[in-house]
Design a protein around this motif. Sequence first.
Motif, PDB file in Angstrom:
ATOM      1  N   GLY A  84       0.811  -1.211   0.000  1.00 53.56           N
ATOM      2  CA  GLY A  84       0.000   0.000   0.000  1.00 53.56           C
ATOM      3  C   GLY A  84       0.840   1.254   0.000  1.00 53.56           C
ATOM      4  N   ILE A 111      -3.228   1.264   5.448  1.00 56.93           N
ATOM      5  CA  ILE A 111      -3.404  -0.094   4.934  1.00 56.93           C
ATOM      6  C   ILE A 111      -2.699  -1.105   5.826  1.00 56.93           C
ATOM      7  CG2 ILE A 111      -2.778  -1.657   3.046  1.00 56.93           C
ATOM      8  CD1 ILE A 111      -3.371   0.617   1.108  1.00 56.93           C
ATOM      9  N   GLU A 141      -6.492  -3.254   3.404  1.00 52.69           N
ATOM     10  CA  GLU A 141      -7.000  -2.556   2.216  1.00 52.69           C
ATOM     11  C   GLU A 141      -8.519  -2.425   2.218  1.00 52.69           C
ATOM     12  OE1 GLU A 141      -4.827  -5.033   2.107  1.00 52.69           O
ATOM     13  OE2 GLU A 141      -3.176  -4.595   0.726  1.00 52.69           O
ATOM     14  N   ALA A 188      -5.157   1.320  -2.632  1.00 56.64           N
ATOM     15  CA  ALA A 188      -5.625   0.135  -1.917  1.00 56.64           C
ATOM     16  C   ALA A 188      -6.116  -0.940  -2.878  1.00 56.64           C
ATOM     17  CB  ALA A 188      -6.746   0.531  -0.943  1.00 56.64           C
TER      18      ALA A 188
END
Length: 391
Positions: free
Chosen positions: A128, A266, A271, A315
């Motif tokens: 992420g 994240i 996510e 994400a």
Amino acid sequence: MSTNKALSILFAVMFLVMVGFGIIIPVIPFYAEELGASPTELGLLMAVYSLMQLIFAPMWGKVSDRIGRKPVIMIGTLGLALSFFLTAISTQLWMLFAARIIGGVLSSANMPTVMAYAADITSEEDRGKGMGIVGAAIGLGFIFGPAIGGIFSKSSLSTPFFLAGIFSLFTFFMVMFILKESLSVENRRKKSPGKSGGLWITLNGPTSIMYFLSFFVTLSLAGLEATFAYFAAEKADLGTTELGYIFMIMGLGSAIVQGGMVGKLIKRFGEGLVIQIGIFVSAVGFLLILFTESFTTAAIFLTIFGLGNGVIRPAVSSILTKRSRTGHGGVTGMISSFDSLGRIIGPPLGGWLFSISIGLPYISGIMLSIIAFVLFRIFSASHSKGISRGY
């Protein structure tokens, strides 16, 4: 080369690419008009670039899986430079179309390959962060590029295109001499060309819903970008200068979140939760925009939307590259393709809705956000392990 150093170079590469791209944004309508383009032809000129990216981004992503990231990024940056120089010397409208087509075909190599590079050099835990840094570079490039283009267009409308070409050429040499290859020869040989994932396979695969989610998010953003200038002028009597500042504020906020916060969010929450929060904040932003009545409210409401929208793409990219079994390039190429489709459909759809009612593009943005949220919940239900948290 350490991961942080590689990400820093990658940030610089993508930033320069987007600065070069952004330089031409405020100039190309006037340049095309000078060459005799009608409003319809101008629309086609803008659409053909995105159409080429829609078609060729997946191809370049898969090529990078087979021959490595560095040569494909070099092709993309050199192709971008070529298209800018061709645009600068265009004397007829067909030449401008040719330059845009060439640029769309070749420069479509940049985005998916840079994202695949970020996926190559980051662990799943830091994926992420890598995607967020790429997103931040894109956002900042779009902030500085148009400002530079506007300044240099005062001397000549062709000057920004020469300048954009120089930026892209510099980026090409930067990639050639500084950027190291991220995909080893052994890993390239592991990729099977016959299983690299075409469109049909993607649309029937276990992660296909996430590509459509990305499409709806981009569709809503493109509709906003195409109509907000008219909306702000009608609701708050804002001109081009004020709008420039508003989009700069939004871009800075989005870049800060993507570059400094999305990776940490994240890593801590996963996510799935970040995507859902991003969609919710975007929808709230669309709703608030309907109540715009001044420069201040426009800046605040658009920034709220930008903060939500800005965390979704990193994400989504993180989830999809983690689940990839056929090469990061094929995945990121398909993401770019779906984004391009959203940018092709979004502006005319937003314009048509605006012609019916000035608030309709933003009401539809709320509806599209709801669709994206539902799609994620469907995806989450079918992939319950490791998504809602930690995956």
